[in-house]
Design an enzyme around this catalytic site. Structure first.
Site: not given
Ligand code: GDP
Length: 323
Positions: A123, A125, A147
């Site tokens: 990801s 992120e 996360y």
């Protein structure tokens, strides 16, 4: 007939990927986690074409059985606790699923089908508080949430299994990707659902967090093609998948509200509840490598996708009102 096992098949990406693989003539196995209420909304139209196997990313034995039952040539690990905001109140669960769950899946593959090709859903992120812009495969990670931290672990354990055991393991670093099937808690879907409800007179305001955050938002239907392409290459590798464009949450609001002739400023209320303890201010991907090596490119633009999502939510909410 090629066989593929998809974890997270009931989610947004899993549903588009299952469609793609079925179209290509694969036998698709879907890992199903037991839930007390059914969650087949995204795959209702293909539910009977999927071969179901039971399991959970936190239970290695169940994954071994799932890989044994499906004997897949390709495995796509899309399952995760995937919502950034939830990762603060549930950091351990997020780590168990989104981080250690990847090791469980890799172990199951290594023990049962070590020659199978493995895709890990990494990801953007992971870039978090970005150290360079745009972000590419070589950009160092600086995650900003439990996360993001968990996804960094998942990414590196995938690379490590490739290097340790010579497994065909790839990590796709996908920037945000959305669609009418996106979970309602994510900002794009929250906005397009809110626009539909406001337009149809069911509510008048939409409570939002940080409107200055910038994201590189693509269409999930385009992104699952990149996952498949990664597993068709001669060599396993990692790729950034992105649109090379960034937009603020405010622009998202403008596009969605103006599509139904509304002004977002008349309806949006800022609510501190939706601000995050640590924010990712800016994501902008550079997918040159994927373009050159995979021949991948996006088809649906940001604006087209938001319009598609508003239209789908309008039709859905209207139907709900009739029922
Ligand atoms: P993420 O990039 O995986 O965290 O995807 P999200 O869709 O959940 O959030 C994208 C960005 O929108 C983040 O920077 C959020 O802080 C911002 N944002 C602003 N208001 C909201 C909101 O009401 N809900 C969500 N989910 N995000 C919001």
């Amino acid at each position: 007939m090629k066989r593929a096992l998809i974890t997270g098949v009931t989610g947004q990406d899993g549903s588009y990927l299952a469609e793609l693989l079925l179209e290509k003539g694969y036998k698709v196995y879907g890992l199903r986690r037991r839930t007390s209420t059914p969650n087949y909304e995204n795959i209702a139209h293909i539910r009977n074409e999927i071969e179901w196997v039971s399991g959970d990313l936190t239970d290695l034995a169940s994954l071994i059985l799932a890989v044994r039952a499906s004997q897949p040539e390709e495995i796509y690990n899309l399952a995760a606790q995937s919502f950034v905001e939830t990762s603060w109140p549930q950091p351990l669960l997020t780590g168990q699923i989104t981080a250690l769950g990847v090791t469980n899946m890799l172990e199951a593959v290594r023990l049962v089908s070590p020659d199978a090709r493995f895709y890990q859903a990494s990801s953007s992120e992971m870039f978090g508080k970005v150290v360079e812009t745009p972000q590419k495969e070589t950009t160092p990670f600086y995650p900003r949430s439990p996360y993001g931290v968990s996804k960094v672990y998942g990414h590196w354990i995938t690379v490590n299994y490739r290097e340790s055991f010579d497994m065909f393991a790839c990590s796709g670093i996908l920037f945000n990707h959305e669609s009418p099937r996106r979970g309602i808690e994510f900002v794009t879907r929250k906005v397009t659902d809110g626009v539909a409800r406001i337009k149809l007179g069911l509510q008048s305001e939409l409570r939002m967090g940080n409107l200055d955050a910038k994201r590189d938002w693509g269409f999930a239907g385009d992104y699952v093609k990149a996952m498949w392409l990664m597993l068709q290459q001669e060599q396993p590798d990692d790729y950034v998948i992105a649109t090379n464009e960034t937009h603020t949450v405010r622009e998202l609001l403008e596009i969605a509200f103006s599509h139904v002739d509304l002004n977002y400023e008349d309806h949006v209320v800022i609510d501190p509840k939706f601000f995050r303890p640590a924010e990712v201010d800016l994501l902008l991907g550079d997918c040159t490598k994927a373009k050159n090596k995979l021949g991948w490119e996006q088809k649906v633009s940001f604006r087209e996708m938001i319009h598609m999502m508003v239209e789908t939510d309008l039709a859905r909410v209207e139907q709900e009102m009739k029922n």
